[in-house]
Design an enzyme around this catalytic site. Structure first.
Site, mmCIF file in Angstrom:
data_model
loop_
_atom_site.group_PDB
_atom_site.id
_atom_site.type_symbol
_atom_site.label_atom_id
_atom_site.label_comp_id
_atom_site.label_asym_id
_atom_site.label_seq_id
_atom_site.Cartn_x
_atom_site.Cartn_y
_atom_site.Cartn_z
ATOM 1 N N ASN A 1 0.876 -1.179 0.000
ATOM 2 C CA ASN A 1 0.000 0.000 0.000
ATOM 3 C C ASN A 1 0.909 1.223 0.000
ATOM 4 O OD1 ASN A 1 -1.779 2.049 0.514
ATOM 5 N ND2 ASN A 1 -2.351 1.344 2.558
ATOM 6 N N LYS B 1 0.130 4.224 -0.340
ATOM 7 C CA LYS B 1 -0.522 5.410 0.255
ATOM 8 C C LYS B 1 -0.311 6.639 -0.631
ATOM 9 C CE LYS B 1 -0.199 3.186 4.711
ATOM 10 N NZ LYS B 1 -0.107 3.288 6.167
ATOM 11 N N HIS C 1 -9.381 0.972 4.673
ATOM 12 C CA HIS C 1 -8.117 1.167 5.380
ATOM 13 C C HIS C 1 -8.327 2.077 6.591
ATOM 14 C CE1 HIS C 1 -4.071 2.503 6.319
ATOM 15 N NE2 HIS C 1 -3.692 1.354 5.787
ATOM 16 N N GLU D 1 -6.788 4.478 7.720
ATOM 17 C CA GLU D 1 -6.637 5.922 7.481
ATOM 18 C C GLU D 1 -7.915 6.494 6.874
ATOM 19 O OE1 GLU D 1 -2.894 5.467 5.470
ATOM 20 O OE2 GLU D 1 -2.062 4.849 7.402
ATOM 21 N N GLU E 1 -5.347 -5.140 10.467
ATOM 22 C CA GLU E 1 -4.323 -4.135 10.711
ATOM 23 C C GLU E 1 -4.631 -3.386 12.002
ATOM 24 O OE1 GLU E 1 -2.282 -2.955 6.764
ATOM 25 O OE2 GLU E 1 -4.084 -1.746 6.955
ATOM 26 N N GLY F 1 2.390 2.129 10.817
ATOM 27 C CA GLY F 1 3.315 3.247 10.676
ATOM 28 C C GLY F 1 4.001 3.648 11.964
ATOM 29 N N SER G 1 3.396 -2.238 10.361
ATOM 30 C CA SER G 1 4.845 -2.269 10.568
ATOM 31 C C SER G 1 5.478 -3.619 10.217
ATOM 32 C CB SER G 1 5.212 -1.848 12.000
ATOM 33 O OG SER G 1 4.768 -0.525 12.247
HETATM 34 P P1 PGA Z 1 2.824 0.171 7.695
HETATM 35 O O1 PGA Z 1 1.364 0.388 7.048
HETATM 36 O O2 PGA Z 1 3.363 -1.087 7.106
HETATM 37 O O3 PGA Z 1 3.601 1.401 7.286
HETATM 38 O O4 PGA Z 1 2.614 0.078 9.160
HETATM 39 C C1 PGA Z 1 0.498 -0.692 6.856
HETATM 40 C C2 PGA Z 1 -0.765 -0.214 6.228
HETATM 41 O O5 PGA Z 1 -1.222 0.891 6.549
HETATM 42 O O6 PGA Z 1 -1.372 -0.913 5.389
#
Ligand code: PGA
Length: 251
Positions: A9, A11, A95, A97, A167, A173, A213
């Protein structure tokens, strides 16, 4: 046997040129693997160029969201038909976010998921609890609600095009990863909820990715868990070599 699936992803990162370069790098490293499904999810504006860059390889392309209408007066939105036309086969829906920054609700995500699948897209549907929800002992309640509300009314025939991504929001993140045991526990619970909705066989066949992460040095341990069927990777998917290492850990 569930075929592993690892998705990047990206983003809101990378211009078209940068996206193509990253896609080419991923293609060189893992483009011919067939034992794992590999998906890269650039921004909408890079979808077509990235799809061209991975054409003929085993890498598929996904969007990061998809709207609930085919076309019309919906300023700023993109339809599943347009995403397919750009050369993508997948989309992420729900997601964290989008749930927590943009404010998308379970009801809207249910509509998005159903419409995307109806239109022929494959969907990675994200679920996951906030840190305060986990601390308050509400992880299972949250996952159950997100799965039951988000996936209600899905026809059984389309379930093979659906992947769940667990997740935990506190791990996205942040550099803090769920332990393999925490991931397995959440995946087992999610599979139970899916079994209640769609039956045991369908739930057993459904793939559940872990995200939050994921890095080359923790991927293999997470993947060793029976119910971890792959990964949805954010930060570590922005470099071809670290993403490829995660893909290989899931082979
Ligand atoms: P990350 O993000 O690997 O940077 O923690 C995962 C995601 O948001 O799908």
């Amino acid at each position: 046997m569930r075929k592993p699936i690892v998705a990047g992803n990206w983003k809101m990162n990378n211009t078209i040129r940068e996206s193509v370069a990253l896609a080419q790098g991923v293609r060189e490293l893992v483009g011919s693997l067939t034992s794992v499904d590999v998906v890269v999810c650039p921004t909408y504006v890079s979808l077509h160029a990235v799809a061209e860059a991975v054409k003929g390889s085993n890498i598929a392309v996904g969007a990061q969201d998809a709207y609930v209408k085919d076309s019309g007066a919906y300023t700023g939105e993109i339809s599943p038909r347009m995403i397919l036309d750009a050369g993508a086969a997948w989309t992420i829906i729900g997601h964290s976010e989008r749930r927590h920054i943009i404010g998308e609700t379970d009801a809207l995500l249910n509509e998005k998921c159903r419409f995307a699948l109806d239109c022929g897209l494959k969907v990675m549907f994200c679920i996951g609890e906030l840190l305060e929800e986990r601390k308050a002992g509400k992880m299972q309640d949250v996952l159950r609600r997100q799965v039951e509300e988000g996936l209600k009314g899905l026809p059984a025939a389309l379930l093979e095009n659906l992947v769940i991504a667990y997740e935990p929001v506190w791990a996205i993140g942040t550099g803090e990863t769920a332990t393999p045991e925490q991931a397995e526990e959440a995946h087992v619970f999610t599979r139970e909820v899916l079994a209640g909705m769609f039956g045991r066989d369908a739930a057993q066949a459904m793939r559940i990715q872990y995200g939050g992460s994921v890095k080359p040095d923790n991927a293999a341990e997470l993947f060793s868990k029976e119910n971890v069927d792959g990964f949805l990777v954010g930060g570590a998917s922005l470099k071809a070599d670290s993403f490829a290492a995660i893909v290989k850990a899931a082979c």
